[in-house]
Design a protein around this motif. Structure first.
Motif, short mmCIF file in Angstrom:
data_model
loop_
_atom_site.label_atom_id
_atom_site.label_comp_id
_atom_site.label_asym_id
_atom_site.label_seq_id
_atom_site.Cartn_x
_atom_site.Cartn_y
_atom_site.Cartn_z
N SER A 41 0.87 -1.17 0.00
CA SER A 41 0.00 0.00 0.00
C SER A 41 0.91 1.22 0.00
O SER A 41 2.11 1.10 -0.18
CB SER A 41 -0.90 -0.02 1.24
N TYR A 42 0.32 2.41 0.21
CA TYR A 42 1.16 3.60 0.30
C TYR A 42 0.64 4.54 1.37
O TYR A 42 -0.51 4.46 1.81
CB TYR A 42 1.24 4.33 -1.05
N TYR A 43 1.53 5.44 1.79
CA TYR A 43 1.20 6.46 2.79
C TYR A 43 2.20 7.59 2.67
O TYR A 43 3.21 7.49 1.97
CB TYR A 43 1.20 5.86 4.21
N TRP A 44 1.92 8.68 3.38
CA TRP A 44 2.85 9.80 3.48
C TRP A 44 2.60 10.48 4.81
O TRP A 44 1.54 11.04 5.04
CB TRP A 44 2.66 10.78 2.32
N ASP A 45 3.54 10.39 5.73
CA ASP A 45 3.44 11.03 7.05
C ASP A 45 4.48 12.13 7.15
O ASP A 45 5.67 11.85 7.29
CB ASP A 45 3.69 10.01 8.17
N ASP A 46 4.03 13.36 7.03
CA ASP A 46 4.98 14.48 7.10
C ASP A 46 4.86 15.27 8.40
O ASP A 46 5.37 16.36 8.51
CB ASP A 46 4.81 15.40 5.89
N ALA A 47 4.17 14.67 9.39
CA ALA A 47 3.98 15.27 10.72
C ALA A 47 3.09 16.50 10.69
O ALA A 47 3.09 17.29 11.62
CB ALA A 47 5.33 15.58 11.38
N SER A 48 2.32 16.67 9.61
CA SER A 48 1.43 17.82 9.51
C SER A 48 0.10 17.58 10.21
O SER A 48 -0.62 18.53 10.49
CB SER A 48 1.17 18.16 8.04
N GLY A 49 -0.25 16.33 10.44
CA GLY A 49 -1.53 16.02 11.07
C GLY A 49 -2.70 16.03 10.10
O GLY A 49 -3.84 15.83 10.49
N ARG A 50 -2.45 16.23 8.81
CA ARG A 50 -3.54 16.28 7.83
C ARG A 50 -3.65 14.96 7.07
O ARG A 50 -2.72 14.17 7.03
CB ARG A 50 -3.33 17.43 6.85
N ALA A 51 -4.79 14.72 6.48
CA ALA A 51 -5.05 13.56 5.63
C ALA A 51 -4.72 12.25 6.33
O ALA A 51 -4.17 11.33 5.73
CB ALA A 51 -4.28 13.69 4.31
N GLY A 52 -5.03 12.14 7.63
CA GLY A 52 -4.77 10.92 8.37
C GLY A 52 -3.32 10.73 8.80
O GLY A 52 -2.94 9.70 9.32
N LYS A 65 11.09 10.06 -0.27
CA LYS A 65 10.99 9.02 -1.27
C LYS A 65 11.92 7.88 -0.87
O LYS A 65 13.06 8.10 -0.48
CB LYS A 65 11.36 9.56 -2.65
N GLY A 66 11.41 6.66 -0.98
CA GLY A 66 12.20 5.48 -0.63
C GLY A 66 11.95 4.96 0.77
O GLY A 66 12.34 3.85 1.10
N LEU A 67 11.29 5.75 1.63
CA LEU A 67 11.00 5.32 2.99
C LEU A 67 9.77 4.41 2.97
O LEU A 67 8.74 4.78 2.43
CB LEU A 67 10.77 6.52 3.90
N ALA A 68 9.90 3.25 3.55
CA ALA A 68 8.80 2.30 3.60
C ALA A 68 8.52 1.93 5.06
O ALA A 68 9.38 2.09 5.92
CB ALA A 68 9.14 1.05 2.80
N ALA A 69 7.31 1.43 5.29
CA ALA A 69 6.95 0.94 6.61
C ALA A 69 6.77 -0.57 6.53
O ALA A 69 6.15 -1.07 5.59
CB ALA A 69 5.65 1.60 7.08
N SER A 70 7.33 -1.27 7.49
CA SER A 70 7.20 -2.72 7.58
C SER A 70 6.62 -3.08 8.93
O SER A 70 7.01 -2.51 9.95
CB SER A 70 8.56 -3.39 7.42
N PRO A 71 5.72 -4.07 8.96
CA PRO A 71 5.16 -4.49 10.23
C PRO A 71 6.10 -5.38 11.03
O PRO A 71 5.84 -5.63 12.21
CB PRO A 71 3.90 -5.27 9.83
N SER A 72 7.23 -5.83 10.43
CA SER A 72 8.07 -6.76 11.19
C SER A 72 9.57 -6.63 10.93
O SER A 72 10.36 -7.08 11.76
CB SER A 72 7.65 -8.21 10.89
N TRP A 73 10.00 -6.09 9.82
CA TRP A 73 11.44 -6.00 9.54
C TRP A 73 12.11 -4.94 10.41
O TRP A 73 11.49 -3.94 10.79
CB TRP A 73 11.69 -5.64 8.09
N VAL A 105 -1.27 -7.21 3.51
CA VAL A 105 -0.58 -6.01 3.02
C VAL A 105 0.64 -5.82 3.93
O VAL A 105 0.52 -5.33 5.04
CB VAL A 105 -1.49 -4.77 3.05
N MET A 106 1.81 -6.25 3.44
CA MET A 106 2.98 -6.35 4.30
C MET A 106 4.03 -5.27 4.08
O MET A 106 5.07 -5.29 4.73
CB MET A 106 3.65 -7.71 4.12
N LEU A 107 3.79 -4.33 3.19
CA LEU A 107 4.74 -3.25 2.98
C LEU A 107 3.96 -2.00 2.66
O LEU A 107 3.04 -2.02 1.84
CB LEU A 107 5.71 -3.59 1.84
N ASP A 108 4.28 -0.91 3.32
CA ASP A 108 3.64 0.38 3.10
C ASP A 108 4.70 1.28 2.48
O ASP A 108 5.62 1.73 3.16
CB ASP A 108 3.15 0.94 4.44
N LEU A 109 4.62 1.50 1.17
CA LEU A 109 5.58 2.33 0.46
C LEU A 109 5.24 3.79 0.63
O LEU A 109 4.07 4.14 0.82
CB LEU A 109 5.57 1.99 -1.03
#
Length: 180
Positions: A41-52, A65-73, A105-109
């Motif tokens: 999936s995808y996300y973007w967390d810029d610490a703004s508090g907007r859009a979830g 760009k290139g930062l991903a979220a993993s539930p276990s790695w 869904v095991m990787l959040d790009l």
């Protein structure tokens, strides 16, 4: 859940992305410590508090760009993803996806990488990806080229709810040549 301060975040600062994973797309012959496939999936967390947005990534590194979220790695694990012949580097700088990981869904790009892979456009106003017909999940191949040093499991990804993200894995890793 991605940015829950369950782990001590490192000091904020710019990540020299080139040194973190530039080698991940430097050629077709890669040394892999793990490879497989999953839904991303995808996300973007810029610490703004907007859009979830939930705040800064767990690693303390700024969203990029290139930062991903993993539930276990382990955080700072490096590698690359392949989607429809496009190959882009990633590094694990955050935790997640949360609940979607229990559904495979095991990787959040990051949204910019997702946009480049799918031919979409990152929208800085919505923090989403436009031009992909609402597609929010894609099936990707992943290749891990280097494990991060922190807590997390050095194996195929498992759901966030397993708590693998908080375990210290001392497994010795071997490499194998991979061609993409």
């Amino acid at each position: 859940m991605r940015s829950i301060a369950l782990l001590a975040a490192s000091t904020l600062g710019a990540l020299a992305f080139g040194s973190a994973s530039a080698h991940a797309d430097a050629g077709t012959d890669q040394k892999a410590v793990l490879q497989g496939s999953t839904t991303a999936s995808y996300y973007w967390d810029d610490a703004s508090g907007r859009a979830g947005d939930t705040g800064l990534p767990a690693s303390g590194k700024p969203m990029q760009k290139g930062l991903a979220a993993s539930p276990s790695w382990p955080l700072m694990t490096e590698g690359y993803v392949v989607y429809k012949g496009k190959k882009l580097p990633f590094f694990v700088g955050d935790r997640g996806p949360g609940d979607p990981s229990s559904r495979g869904v095991m990787l959040d790009l990051d949204a910019k990488t997702f946009a480049e892979l799918t031919g979409g456009t990152f929208n800085p106003d919505t923090l989403g990806v436009d031009g992909v017909g609402g597609e929010g999940h894609i099936d990707i191949q992943y290749v891990v080229t280097k494990w991060g040093d922190g807590v997390g499991r050095k194996s195929h990804p498992v759901a966030f709810s397993t708590g693998a993200w908080s375990e210290k894995d001392t497994t010795q890793v071997t490499t194998a040549s991979v061609k993409h």
